[in-house]
Design a protein around this motif. Structure first.
Motif, mmCIF file in Angstrom:
data_model
loop_
_atom_site.group_PDB
_atom_site.id
_atom_site.type_symbol
_atom_site.label_atom_id
_atom_site.label_comp_id
_atom_site.label_asym_id
_atom_site.label_seq_id
_atom_site.Cartn_x
_atom_site.Cartn_y
_atom_site.Cartn_z
ATOM 1 N N GLY A 257 0.827 -1.208 0.000
ATOM 2 C CA GLY A 257 0.000 0.000 0.000
ATOM 3 C C GLY A 257 0.865 1.264 0.000
ATOM 4 N N ILE A 258 1.927 1.239 0.814
ATOM 5 C CA ILE A 258 2.828 2.400 0.862
ATOM 6 C C ILE A 258 3.460 2.606 -0.514
ATOM 7 N N ILE A 259 3.828 1.477 -1.138
ATOM 8 C CA ILE A 259 4.447 1.594 -2.459
ATOM 9 C C ILE A 259 3.465 2.167 -3.480
ATOM 10 N N VAL A 260 2.223 1.781 -3.371
ATOM 11 C CA VAL A 260 1.219 2.330 -4.275
ATOM 12 C C VAL A 260 1.139 3.846 -4.114
ATOM 13 N N ILE A 261 1.193 4.296 -2.858
ATOM 14 C CA ILE A 261 1.199 5.747 -2.636
ATOM 15 C C ILE A 261 2.453 6.364 -3.255
ATOM 16 N N GLY A 262 3.573 5.659 -3.134
ATOM 17 C CA GLY A 262 4.810 6.123 -3.758
ATOM 18 C C GLY A 262 4.669 6.245 -5.264
ATOM 19 N N PHE A 263 3.964 5.289 -5.857
ATOM 20 C CA PHE A 263 3.662 5.369 -7.296
ATOM 21 C C PHE A 263 2.916 6.656 -7.612
ATOM 22 N N GLY A 264 1.889 6.897 -6.811
ATOM 23 C CA GLY A 264 1.073 8.087 -7.047
ATOM 24 C C GLY A 264 1.921 9.348 -6.965
ATOM 25 N N PHE A 265 2.786 9.395 -5.948
ATOM 26 C CA PHE A 265 3.575 10.603 -5.722
ATOM 27 C C PHE A 265 4.592 10.815 -6.839
ATOM 28 N N THR A 266 5.284 9.751 -7.221
ATOM 29 C CA THR A 266 6.315 9.922 -8.250
ATOM 30 C C THR A 266 5.704 10.103 -9.648
ATOM 31 N N GLY A 267 4.607 9.410 -9.899
ATOM 32 C CA GLY A 267 4.001 9.501 -11.221
ATOM 33 C C GLY A 267 3.389 10.863 -11.487
ATOM 34 N N VAL B 176 17.073 16.753 -12.720
ATOM 35 C CA VAL B 176 17.523 15.620 -11.916
ATOM 36 C C VAL B 176 16.332 15.011 -11.176
ATOM 37 N N THR B 177 15.506 15.868 -10.610
ATOM 38 C CA THR B 177 14.335 15.374 -9.893
ATOM 39 C C THR B 177 13.443 14.557 -10.823
ATOM 40 N N LEU B 178 13.196 15.131 -11.989
ATOM 41 C CA LEU B 178 12.307 14.444 -12.932
ATOM 42 C C LEU B 178 12.880 13.082 -13.307
ATOM 43 N N ALA B 179 14.181 13.065 -13.584
ATOM 44 C CA ALA B 179 14.799 11.809 -14.008
ATOM 45 C C ALA B 179 14.706 10.764 -12.893
ATOM 46 N N ARG B 180 14.952 11.167 -11.655
ATOM 47 C CA ARG B 180 14.920 10.156 -10.600
ATOM 48 C C ARG B 180 13.493 9.758 -10.252
ATOM 49 N N PHE B 181 12.570 10.683 -10.368
ATOM 50 C CA PHE B 181 11.175 10.304 -10.143
ATOM 51 C C PHE B 181 10.742 9.279 -11.189
ATOM 52 N N PHE B 182 11.194 9.517 -12.404
ATOM 53 C CA PHE B 182 10.872 8.578 -13.472
ATOM 54 C C PHE B 182 11.478 7.212 -13.182
ATOM 55 N N GLY B 183 12.748 7.228 -12.831
ATOM 56 C CA GLY B 183 13.433 5.965 -12.550
ATOM 57 C C GLY B 183 12.755 5.214 -11.417
ATOM 58 N N VAL B 184 12.434 5.934 -10.365
ATOM 59 C CA VAL B 184 11.769 5.299 -9.232
ATOM 60 C C VAL B 184 10.405 4.775 -9.654
ATOM 61 N N HIS B 185 9.697 5.562 -10.461
ATOM 62 C CA HIS B 185 8.333 5.200 -10.836
ATOM 63 C C HIS B 185 8.289 3.973 -11.745
ATOM 64 N N VAL B 186 9.248 3.837 -12.643
ATOM 65 C CA VAL B 186 9.147 2.741 -13.611
ATOM 66 C C VAL B 186 10.069 1.560 -13.307
ATOM 67 N N TRP B 187 11.035 1.736 -12.444
ATOM 68 C CA TRP B 187 11.922 0.599 -12.148
ATOM 69 C C TRP B 187 11.874 0.189 -10.684
ATOM 70 N N PHE B 188 12.212 1.137 -9.837
ATOM 71 C CA PHE B 188 12.380 0.831 -8.424
ATOM 72 C C PHE B 188 11.071 0.336 -7.806
ATOM 73 N N LEU B 189 10.030 1.134 -7.898
ATOM 74 C CA LEU B 189 8.763 0.767 -7.263
ATOM 75 C C LEU B 189 8.135 -0.478 -7.891
ATOM 76 N N ALA C 151 9.556 -2.996 -9.315
ATOM 77 C CA ALA C 151 10.306 -4.181 -8.916
ATOM 78 C C ALA C 151 9.951 -4.570 -7.484
ATOM 79 N N THR C 152 9.965 -3.569 -6.588
ATOM 80 C CA THR C 152 9.630 -3.834 -5.195
ATOM 81 C C THR C 152 8.219 -4.370 -5.064
ATOM 82 N N LEU C 153 7.306 -3.699 -5.760
ATOM 83 C CA LEU C 153 5.899 -4.106 -5.643
ATOM 84 C C LEU C 153 5.711 -5.528 -6.179
ATOM 85 N N ALA C 154 6.395 -5.840 -7.267
ATOM 86 C CA ALA C 154 6.243 -7.179 -7.840
ATOM 87 C C ALA C 154 6.649 -8.241 -6.827
#
Lengths: 219, 159, 700
Positions: free
Chosen positions: A125-135, A178-191, A193-196
């Motif tokens: 659930g926390i990760i889903v919120i993280g998705f929302g925030f970064t996306g 830089v912010t945009l790039a890392r938000f993107f990276g977190v949104h499409v890779w990091f989160l 992978a973790t959520l999966a």
């Protein structure tokens, strides 16, 4: 013929056994509220598919992010649909996760032997919120930019490590490329992978332990 | 009897579930294919009419410089190209649009009002008012654009 | 919950499973139906609402009110109740506590009972939490400020801000008769670039409108900006613009766009400001767009400003053209009509036109398309003209500008101004036709012609402007630009350059004819007039310094004595030694000039080499075997000597060392070989040529 190929493949994969274990297992009779979990899963898959499609055109750079999103929305056939599904799917994901959680709370389904199922669910659930925030930042429109500016500022209030968190989130003092790039990276890779991983554990536990029955009065 | 009914019910549910799955799959899949394939099918932009400005701005008998920007789009990247054109009219009805690029080596020519000629500063190419060659190393007269006037606005064909 | 409870639960669950159903298809079927429903909802949301996309992110925009996505709103709202130091509670403490509680929930609520009736604590806390979140979200939505209007920025103001404001500040005051568009397009001073390199014609037009009517630009943005881009409309047809504003929704192309009745929405002064923005009160532009199509580049006006204003204001109404058939013969009418259709077809029409028509119609002809029509119009006269009643169309600012420009344009082109300025400032040294002459400020110097094709072709306007503005200190030309302490402003310098350029097509003189009359005498005279006369008097009568015409001065001093006096000066007096300033040659000239005071008839000894007698024969003998036949410099005649060659001019009158010819002969050149290639010619011959150049390289 089809049966023979099926048999041949099954000898190698053993999927009939898997099918039996996962799908043909018996479960207690439950009500419609028990569909919330799989509905969340469905929306999650929807997010994954549409998200992958969006990355085909999206460019995570302040110069082009907005234009590429606009291009997706206005130029690409069905682009509006893909983006619309992803956008509204995000909201649906939050709603369904919360409803799913509330069902679990009110049915006491987090109790023995499903404590770990519960905990993986909460973290998901926390990760889903993280998705929302970064996306949210990715379209790089006014709303994205300023909501993220404020959102990251809020994190700064955290005692002691707040300013540090802010810098980590933004990748510097300011909200930049830089912010945009890392938000993107977190949104499409990091989160994802973790959520999966978490969802796989979550589902494994659901299959292994079984879904809880609807508690009766006195139970 | 009850057993049969139960089996029918299960068969129906099973079938319906697969059908729903297929429906959702198609609902996502077909747009996804269109989405992926779409840009490949889009045609290249052809030449289009580019608005220069009001025809009234052309000074009679004097080549008037019009400068306009056109946007060339590839995907979401927009390249802004500048088009500079001398427009000449002798009577306010028939207009001629000439490129301001010297036909010799591509320098920008300019109109020298005193001599009534176009002058290229690079190698002293000189063109007359209508873009014809006067002197210098220029190989051919100034390039012209197809031009039309609509609602008092000048348009040239380019792209 | 102890082991017994666990065992009990597991047994009970096994029984539930036995009584249960297979996961597939019973449960999956329900899941599928719910998923399909959700999918349809998402499709509907995507279709009917879509994914919003606001304006592109603008980090500089401080007016934007940021709001998070709806599912963060409750947190956003929560923060409002924890101001200042307490913020940490809302941001950090509460979410952290809630999160810990959620994760720890199975370990807090360890009671074996599962039905909510037996777990009222958890049920109530959860319900309160849900109600709180929903309540906060609702509150936040209700308290949300109304969505900021997507106010379209004033594009022209932005353009101004970007390009003009850095130098000009927030506003520019422009004198009424400035040709603003031309000025912006072509640039003016050194720091003001020619903007037509960067801006489109339309953009410059809108900038002019903005500068002359900034309020109008804002009005445009507010009222028209939704449908129109400023550059589309600016400097358009004032008649149409006025009509659109007057007619409001009744204007043909506005009928379906739902525009208001402008007269009700905008105050009269606002409408004026708007029109002033769209059709800037820039006289030159107004004339070029509205008048030039019929009147040409300028009109001849005989009356004064009030009269002109009346004519423009009343437009076609003022025209009282007589029926010419009463006064002219059929032949004359025909000639005139032909002339009006095509001036080149009837040369004699020019005269007729000048006699009868140009008083009103100016030099330019209101061009007619059709002979019959022209004939009919001329014959019948009357108010046939289509000149609009400008007084009803233009604002008073626009009329002022137009009248101002028309008058100034009629007063003459800058060339005329340039000629006048040239006469005032340049003629003393450069001569009436730029033919040059002896340099009064510098010894031994002959100012070369500046009107020759060579001179003008080899210098661009920038160079000429720079020379005029900064002077040529090395050659004794003082700066004329205001920026360098001179009398002329940039416009005036431009006008002079324009005048100089007018020689280019048709040089008034290839060579300075005046100089043919012995430059020496003029040289001595001018030097005396400029320098010596200040102390010794115009005619040598003596002022501060002693008289030079007194007979004792003239008789007691030999030429050499006078030469020495000028050359060395007299210590302890104001007479300095001029030897460092003037050449010996000039001093000799001065001596000769001073001698004239005593003996006016005295002649100047002709000791300068003559071109025809001395110089040309040398060229013939030494050079012309190659030069004159093989191309390059041609030594066969005076003209070719002066004007031909790959590095023409090879002769700079007055400057033997600086002339390529001199350099080539002396071997001081930097390029190519010495001339003649066989070796330096004899010193005597070289000296003759050098002396000839030094004396002004005359065709004598």
């Amino acid at each position: 013929m089809a049966t023979r190929i099926g048999n041949w493949l099954d000898e190698r994969f053993g999927w009939r056994r898997v099918w039996e274990v996962i799908f043909l297992r018996k479960v207690p009779k439950v009500n419609w509220l028990y569909t919330l979990g799989s509905a969340t899963l469905f929306v999650g898959i929807n997010q994954m598919v549409t998200g992958i499609l969006l990355t085909i055109y999206y460019v995570p750079s302040p110069d082009q992010a907005y234009d590429s999103v606009q291009y997706i929305t206005t130029q690409v056939p069905a682009g509006w649909l893909i983006r619309g599904l992803h956008h509204w799917g995000a909201s649906a994901m939050i709603v369904l996760s919360v409803l799913h959680m509330l069902r679990v709370i009110f049915y006491g389904a987090y109790k023995y032997p499903r404590e770990m199922t519960w905990i993986t669910g909460i973290i998901s659930g926390i990760i889903v919120i993280g998705f929302g925030f970064t996306g949210y930042l990715l379209p790089w429109d006014q709303k994205a930019f300023w909501a993220t500016t404020v959102g990251t500022r809020i994190a700064e209030v955290t005692p002691i490590i707040g300013p540090w968190i802010l810098r980590i989130m933004r990748g510097g003092e300011e909200l930049t490329a830089v912010t945009l790039a890392r938000f993107f990276g977190v949104h499409v890779w990091f989160l994802p992978a973790t959520l999966a991983v978490l969802i796989l554990i979550h589902l494994y536990l659901v299959v292994r332990i079984g879904i809880s029955a609807v508690p009766k009065r006195g139970e | 009897m009850g057993e049969d009914k139960e089996i029918n019910r299960r068969n129906f549910m099973s079938l319906a579930t697969w059908a729903i799955g297929a429906l959702i799959g198609a609902g996502l899949g077909i747009p996804a294919i269109a989405y992926i394939v779409g840009p490949a099918l889009q045609r290249l932009e052809a030449q289009e009419w580019i608005r220069l400005g009001s025809a009234a701005k052309v000074e009679l008998g004097t080549p008037t410089l019009f400068k306009t920007k056109i946007e060339r789009k590839t995907g979401w990247i927009v390249n802004e190209d500048e088009i500079t054109v001398y427009v000449l009219t002798e009577d306010g009805r028939d207009f001629v649009a000439m490129s301001n690029i010297c036909t010799h080596l591509g320098c920008r020519i300019r109109w020298v009002a005193d001599s009534g000629q176009f002058f290229c500063p690079c190698h002293n190419g000189v063109f007359d008012k209508d873009g014809g060659i006067v002197s210098g190393p220029v190989p051919r007269p100034l390039d012209r654009f197809e031009l039309k006037v609509e609602d008092g606005q000048l348009y040239i064909l380019g792209g | 919950m102890d082991e017994k409870d666990k065992q009990a639960y597991l047994e009970r669950y096994e029984q539930e499973k036995k009584r249960g159903v297979p996961f597939f298809p019973d449960l999956i079927f329900k899941d599928a139906i719910v998923s399909l429903a959700i999918f349809f909802i998402l499709l509907a949301l995507a279709y009917f609402i879509g994914a919003p996309l606001e304006e592109r992110a603008d980090p500089a925009d401080t007016t934007y009110t940021p709001r998070p996505e709806w599912y963060f709103l409750f947190l956003f709202q929560l923060l409002k109740y924890f101001p200042g130091q307490l913020e940490v509670i809302g941001v950090f403490v509460i979410p952290t506590v809630v999160l810990i509680l959620l994760i720890a929930l199975p370990f807090i609520d360890r009671h074996p009972r599962r039905h909510y009736r037996h777990r009222l604590g958890v049920a109530i806390v959860t319900s309160v939490g849900v109600i709180a979140v929903v309540g906060l979200t609702v509150l936040s939505i209700r308290e949300a400020p109304p969505p900021a209007e997507t106010a379209q920025g004033d594009q022209t103001a932005a353009l101004y801000l970007e390009n003009c404001a850095p130098c000009h500040g927030s506003a520019i005051t422009v004198s009424p008769d400035t040709n603003l568009h031309a000025l912006i397009a072509q640039g003016k001073h050194e720091d003001m670039p020619a903007w037509n390199a960067d801006l489109t014609t339309d953009e410059i037009d809108s900038l002019v409108g903005f500068i002359l009517s900034p309020g109008g630009s804002q009005l445009f943005t507010d009222n028209c900006g939704e449908c129109h881009q400023a550059p589309e409309l600016v400097a358009g047809d004032p008649i149409e613009l006025k009509r659109a504003l007057d007619l409001g929704p009744n204007y043909p192309t506005h009928t379906e766009s739902g525009v208001p009745v402008w007269a009700e929405v905008l105050k009269p002064e606002e409408r004026t400001a708007l029109l002033n923005f769209l059709v800037a009160p820039d006289g030159q532009r107004l004339f070029a767009i509205n008048c030039a199509p019929c009147h040409g580049q300028s009109v001849a006006i005989s009356g004064g400003e009030p009269e002109l204003r009346t004519i423009i204001s009343q437009g076609g109404r003022h025209l009282e053209m007589p029926p010419w058939r009463d006064r002219l013969s059929t032949l004359e009418l025909e000639t005139l009509a032909k002339y009006v259709v095509d001036p080149t077809s009837v040369p004699e029409g020019d005269q007729l036109f000048g006699q009868y028509c140009s008083a009103c119609h100016g030099e330019r002809i209101p061009r007619a398309d059709d002979f019959t029509q022209a004939q009919e119009i001329i014959a019948s006269g009357g108010a046939h003209e289509v000149m609009p009643v400008w007084g009803e169309i233009l604002t008073s600012e626009q009329l002022d500008a137009l009248v101002g420009y028309t008058i100034s344009a009629a007063q003459g082109l800058p060339v005329a101004l340039g000629q006048q300025l040239y006469a005032q400032n340049c003629i003393t040294c450069h001569g009436e036709f730029g033919e040059g002459g002896p340099n009064p400020a510098r010894s031994g110097d002959i100012i070369p012609p500046i009107s020759s094709a060579e001179y003008l072709n080899t210098r661009d306007d920038t160079t000429l402007r720079a020379i005029l503005a900064q002077g040529q200190p090395n050659f004794g030309m003082s700066p004329f630009g205001a920026a360098y302490g001179g009398p002329l402003d940039d416009d005036e310098i431009d006008a002079i350059v324009l005048y100089l350029r007018s020689w280019e097509a048709n040089p008034p003189v290839d060579l300075p004819p005046e100089v043919e009359v012995s430059a020496l005498q003029i040289g001595g005279q001018e030097i005396y007039g400029n320098v010596c006369s200040q102390c010794h008097g115009e005619q040598g009568e003596g002022l501060i310094g002693p008289s030079l015409r007194a007979s004792d001065f003239q008789t007691e001093n030999t030429d050499q004595d006078i030469f020495d006096s000028i050359n060395m000066g007299h210590p302890a007096t104001m007479m300095i030694g001029w030897g460092e300033i003037l050449t010996s040659e000039q001093i000799r000239q001065l001596v000769n000039y001073i001698r004239q005071f005593a003996e006016p008839e005295s002649e100047v000894p002709g000791e300068i080499p003559s071109f025809a007698n001395d110089v040309l024969p040398i060229f013939e003998a030494q050079c012309n075997l190659c030069h004159g036949t093989l191309g390059g410099w041609d030594g066969t005649s005076y003209d070719t000597v002066m004007n031909t060659g790959d590095h023409a001019p090879v002769v700079i009158p007055g400057d033997p060392e600086g002339s390529l010819l001199g350099q080539k002969l002396l071997g001081t050149h930097t390029e190519g070989t010495i001339m003649p290639p066989s070796g330096k010619m004899s010193e005597d011959l070289i000296a003759i040529i050098l002396e000839w150049i030094a004396a002004g390289a005359l065709d004598n």
